[in-house]
Motif scaffolding. Structure first.
Motif, mmCIF file in Angstrom:
data_model
loop_
_atom_site.group_PDB
_atom_site.id
_atom_site.type_symbol
_atom_site.label_atom_id
_atom_site.label_comp_id
_atom_site.label_asym_id
_atom_site.label_seq_id
_atom_site.Cartn_x
_atom_site.Cartn_y
_atom_site.Cartn_z
ATOM 1 N N THR A 279 0.855 -1.185 0.000
ATOM 2 C CA THR A 279 0.000 0.000 0.000
ATOM 3 C C THR A 279 0.893 1.238 0.000
ATOM 4 O OG1 THR A 279 -0.091 0.206 2.401
ATOM 5 C CG2 THR A 279 -1.761 -1.217 1.357
ATOM 6 N N ALA A 280 0.313 2.380 -0.307
ATOM 7 C CA ALA A 280 1.076 3.636 -0.288
ATOM 8 C C ALA A 280 1.649 3.887 1.104
ATOM 9 C CB ALA A 280 0.180 4.800 -0.718
ATOM 10 N N LYS A 281 0.892 3.563 2.130
ATOM 11 C CA LYS A 281 1.365 3.766 3.501
ATOM 12 C C LYS A 281 2.545 2.840 3.814
ATOM 13 C CE LYS A 281 -0.245 4.019 8.267
ATOM 14 N NZ LYS A 281 -1.391 3.927 9.168
ATOM 15 N N GLU A 282 2.463 1.588 3.383
ATOM 16 C CA GLU A 282 3.574 0.652 3.608
ATOM 17 C C GLU A 282 4.833 1.116 2.878
ATOM 18 O OE1 GLU A 282 1.282 -3.620 4.198
ATOM 19 O OE2 GLU A 282 1.540 -2.839 2.158
ATOM 20 N N ARG A 283 4.665 1.585 1.629
ATOM 21 C CA ARG A 283 5.813 2.097 0.876
ATOM 22 C C ARG A 283 6.429 3.297 1.579
ATOM 23 N NH1 ARG A 283 2.416 1.447 -3.537
ATOM 24 N NH2 ARG A 283 2.202 3.691 -3.779
ATOM 25 N N ALA A 284 5.592 4.176 2.100
ATOM 26 C CA ALA A 284 6.084 5.378 2.775
ATOM 27 C C ALA A 284 6.878 5.032 4.035
ATOM 28 C CB ALA A 284 4.917 6.301 3.130
ATOM 29 N N CYS A 285 6.560 3.926 4.671
ATOM 30 C CA CYS A 285 7.309 3.492 5.847
ATOM 31 C C CYS A 285 8.673 2.910 5.478
ATOM 32 C CB CYS A 285 6.510 2.454 6.634
ATOM 33 S SG CYS A 285 5.084 3.142 7.480
ATOM 34 N N MET A 286 8.826 2.475 4.216
ATOM 35 C CA MET A 286 10.065 1.824 3.799
ATOM 36 C C MET A 286 10.987 2.714 2.983
ATOM 37 S SD MET A 286 8.735 -1.972 2.866
ATOM 38 C CE MET A 286 7.276 -1.488 1.965
ATOM 39 N N MET A 287 10.433 3.712 2.305
ATOM 40 C CA MET A 287 11.261 4.583 1.472
ATOM 41 C C MET A 287 10.664 5.977 1.428
ATOM 42 S SD MET A 287 10.333 3.319 -2.426
ATOM 43 C CE MET A 287 11.191 1.791 -2.277
ATOM 44 N N GLY A 288 11.511 6.946 1.210
ATOM 45 C CA GLY A 288 11.050 8.322 1.139
ATOM 46 C C GLY A 288 11.465 8.966 -0.168
ATOM 47 N N TYR A 289 10.903 10.114 -0.441
ATOM 48 C CA TYR A 289 11.199 10.866 -1.653
ATOM 49 C C TYR A 289 11.194 12.343 -1.300
ATOM 50 C CZ TYR A 289 10.353 13.086 -6.179
ATOM 51 O OH TYR A 289 10.433 13.888 -7.281
ATOM 52 N N VAL A 290 12.282 13.025 -1.620
ATOM 53 C CA VAL A 290 12.365 14.463 -1.421
ATOM 54 C C VAL A 290 12.477 15.085 -2.809
ATOM 55 C CG1 VAL A 290 13.670 16.359 -0.396
ATOM 56 C CG2 VAL A 290 13.513 14.166 0.803
ATOM 57 N N PRO A 291 11.446 15.826 -3.244
ATOM 58 C CA PRO A 291 11.471 16.401 -4.595
ATOM 59 C C PRO A 291 12.515 17.502 -4.723
ATOM 60 C CG PRO A 291 9.593 17.211 -3.378
ATOM 61 C CD PRO A 291 10.247 16.168 -2.509
ATOM 62 N N GLN A 292 12.893 17.796 -5.956
ATOM 63 C CA GLN A 292 13.884 18.836 -6.219
ATOM 64 C C GLN A 292 13.361 20.218 -5.850
ATOM 65 O OE1 GLN A 292 14.846 18.357 -10.362
ATOM 66 N NE2 GLN A 292 16.003 16.499 -9.994
ATOM 67 N N THR A 293 12.074 20.458 -6.104
ATOM 68 C CA THR A 293 11.462 21.746 -5.787
ATOM 69 C C THR A 293 10.064 21.504 -5.238
ATOM 70 O OG1 THR A 293 10.423 22.054 -7.933
ATOM 71 C CG2 THR A 293 12.671 22.885 -7.716
ATOM 72 N N ALA A 294 9.522 22.504 -4.566
ATOM 73 C CA ALA A 294 8.149 22.375 -4.048
ATOM 74 C C ALA A 294 7.166 22.207 -5.197
ATOM 75 C CB ALA A 294 7.794 23.605 -3.214
ATOM 76 N N LYS A 295 7.465 22.771 -6.355
ATOM 77 C CA LYS A 295 6.609 22.638 -7.535
ATOM 78 C C LYS A 295 6.414 21.168 -7.901
ATOM 79 C CE LYS A 295 7.543 22.942 -12.128
ATOM 80 N NZ LYS A 295 8.401 23.331 -13.190
ATOM 81 N N ASP A 296 7.480 20.351 -7.730
ATOM 82 C CA ASP A 296 7.403 18.928 -8.057
ATOM 83 C C ASP A 296 6.391 18.181 -7.199
ATOM 84 O OD1 ASP A 296 9.335 19.278 -9.973
ATOM 85 O OD2 ASP A 296 10.972 18.509 -8.735
ATOM 86 N N VAL A 297 6.166 18.632 -5.975
ATOM 87 C CA VAL A 297 5.215 17.983 -5.084
ATOM 88 C C VAL A 297 3.811 18.104 -5.662
ATOM 89 C CG1 VAL A 297 4.143 18.033 -2.803
ATOM 90 C CG2 VAL A 297 6.606 18.358 -3.024
ATOM 91 N N PHE A 298 3.491 19.243 -6.228
ATOM 92 C CA PHE A 298 2.141 19.490 -6.709
ATOM 93 C C PHE A 298 1.914 18.995 -8.133
ATOM 94 C CE2 PHE A 298 3.003 22.641 -3.398
ATOM 95 C CZ PHE A 298 2.042 22.221 -2.493
ATOM 96 N N SER A 299 2.991 18.655 -8.833
ATOM 97 C CA SER A 299 2.836 18.155 -10.201
ATOM 98 C C SER A 299 2.663 16.649 -10.228
ATOM 99 C CB SER A 299 4.038 18.552 -11.053
ATOM 100 O OG SER A 299 5.198 17.883 -10.612
ATOM 101 N N ILE A 300 2.831 16.009 -9.089
ATOM 102 C CA ILE A 300 2.748 14.536 -9.012
ATOM 103 C C ILE A 300 1.323 14.085 -8.925
ATOM 104 C CG2 ILE A 300 3.357 12.530 -7.634
ATOM 105 C CD1 ILE A 300 5.922 14.035 -6.901
#
Length: 91
Positions: free
Chosen positions: A70-91
């Motif tokens: 699940t998305a929650k299980e994945r979030a507990c195992m790996m993280g992602y830090v986008p290059q810019t705040a703009k990238d967060v909203f384009s996903i």
């Protein structure tokens, strides 16, 4: 934790960005993804994290396909830090 990327391909419309990418990262290893601008580094990371869905191929975490978590299980195992705040909203 072991990460395997097997034959991952990704395309935007009809343009291939990633072609049959293979990699293995074993527990405790540190990897860097390097390359020229536009080479597909960010796209690869987004495919590994399932932010983007690869056209073909699999991503395995400890031998289990990432799509089975699940998305929650994945979030507990790996993280992602986008290059810019703009990238967060384009996903």
């Amino acid at each position: 934790m072991k990460l395997n990327v097997n034959g991952v391909r990704f395309r935007y419309e009809s343009r291939d960005i990633l072609k049959d990418v293979e990699l293995e990262a074993k527990s405790g290893e540190v990897l860097a993804v390097i390359g020229a601008n536009g080479a597909g580094k960010s796209t690869l990371i987004r495919c590994i994290n399932r932010i983007l869905k690869p056209y073909t191929g699999t991503v395995l975490l400890d031998g289990k396909e990432l799509t089975s978590f699940t998305a929650k299980e994945r979030a507990c195992m790996m993280g992602y830090v986008p290059q810019t705040a703009k990238d967060v909203f384009s996903i």
